[in-house]
Design a protein around this motif. Structure first.
Motif, short mmCIF file in Angstrom:
data_model
loop_
_atom_site.label_atom_id
_atom_site.label_comp_id
_atom_site.label_asym_id
_atom_site.label_seq_id
_atom_site.Cartn_x
_atom_site.Cartn_y
_atom_site.Cartn_z
N UNK A 1 -2.71 5.20 -7.82
CA UNK A 1 -4.27 5.64 -8.12
C UNK A 1 -4.47 6.44 -9.19
N UNK A 2 -3.55 7.35 -9.64
CA UNK A 2 -3.64 8.31 -10.74
C UNK A 2 -3.94 7.69 -12.20
N UNK A 3 -3.24 6.33 -12.23
CA UNK A 3 -3.37 5.61 -13.30
C UNK A 3 -4.64 5.04 -13.40
N UNK A 4 -5.31 4.77 -12.56
CA UNK A 4 -6.60 3.99 -12.77
C UNK A 4 -7.76 4.52 -13.49
N UNK B 1 0.87 -1.11 -0.12
CA UNK B 1 0.10 -0.04 -0.09
C UNK B 1 0.92 1.08 -0.01
N UNK B 2 2.03 1.23 0.76
CA UNK B 2 2.90 2.52 0.78
C UNK B 2 3.46 2.67 -0.49
N UNK B 3 3.74 1.57 -0.85
CA UNK B 3 4.45 1.54 -2.36
C UNK B 3 3.53 2.12 -3.45
N UNK B 4 2.32 1.64 -3.28
CA UNK B 4 1.39 2.02 -4.38
C UNK B 4 0.92 3.54 -4.28
N UNK B 5 1.08 4.11 -2.90
CA UNK B 5 0.78 5.53 -2.51
C UNK B 5 1.97 6.24 -3.22
N UNK B 6 3.12 5.88 -2.91
CA UNK B 6 4.41 6.50 -3.24
C UNK B 6 4.43 6.81 -4.85
N UNK B 7 4.04 5.75 -5.42
CA UNK B 7 4.03 5.75 -6.90
C UNK B 7 2.71 6.53 -7.49
N UNK B 8 1.66 7.00 -6.68
CA UNK B 8 0.97 7.50 -6.96
C UNK B 8 -0.16 6.66 -8.15
#
Ligand code: MRU
Ligand code: ZN
Length: 208
Positions: free
Chosen positions: A205-208, A196-203
């Motif tokens: 959600x923006x690519x969804x 989750x931390x890695x997904x947040x750091x890589x933003x």
């Protein structure tokens, strides 16, 4: 009694080995054999815990003194004894995994990590809608009696696990089944949190 407990602990050790949770001879496990006086079987120090032998566990007393001659008890026996003295645990498990080391370092300054709104906290008997699971984090004191005391100081009635910074986790339960359930749930939650931390750091959600 000792043979039954030995077999119970051997089964848990086999299952944790299958998960690859004993890198570099790390980890130690114990199971309580008697309450009065306190005795437990604990893994012999320095052994390759992926292997099964007839001298995997040694019986110790409340001071960690060996009562059988399988070998030297785990260097961290003092932690297991602290858990038995402070809780109603019947089994205590200590493993070093990548995820538990990373989480212990990332959250060390906060002193604990809390999970909420994740289904697997129910593995700890937390069924309330707004329930939460807090796992305290202690420094990795080289002085093992001091480390044992530091862990003991973090134990409250609902505590079932303590992280040791950049070292690993100690988890317990009233029996081997419960201790393993708690450990597996902790490791799931740590893995979830890291991703989750890695997904947040890589933003992401923006690519969804
Ligand atoms: C080989 S690194 C791990 C050890 O320092 C220790 O933390 C550990 O978990 C295993 O010690 P042991 O004495 O074999 O029970
Ligand atoms: Zn360790």
């Amino acid at each position: 009694m000792v043979i039954t407990k030995w077999n119970e602990l051997a089964a848990v050790k086999r299952e944790l080995a299958a998960r690859d949770w004993f890198p570099g001879t790390s980890g130690n496990l114990s199971i309580k054999v008697s309450d009065n006086p306190l005795t437990c079987l604990v893994t012999v120090s320095g052994k390759d815990k992926y292997k099964e032998t007839e001298t995997d566990f040694v019986l110790v007393d409340a001071q960690g003194k060996p009562l059988s001659d399988e070998g030297k008890p785990s260097a961290e026996t003092v932690i297991h004894l602290e858990v038995y003295k402070k809780t109603d645990a019947g089994c205590s498990l200590h493993v070093h995994t990548l995820d538990n080391n990373l989480i212990s370092e990332l959250y060390a300054d906060k002193g604990s990590i809390t999970f909420r709104n994740v289904e697997l906290i129910k593995a700890f008997g937390i069924w309330e809608e707004d329930g939460e699971l807090t796992i305290p984090i202690v420094e990795n004191w080289a002085d093992l009696p001091k480390l044992g005391r530091a862990i003991g100081e973090k134990i409250e009635s609902k505590t079932k696990a303590v992280l040791i910074r950049n070292h690993g986790i100690t988890v317990w339960g009233k029996n081997a089944f419960e201790a393993k359930r708690h450990l597996e749930a902790c490791e799931f939650l740590f893995s979830y949190q890291m991703k989750l931390l890695q997904a947040k750091a890589a933003n992401l959600k923006e690519v969804l």
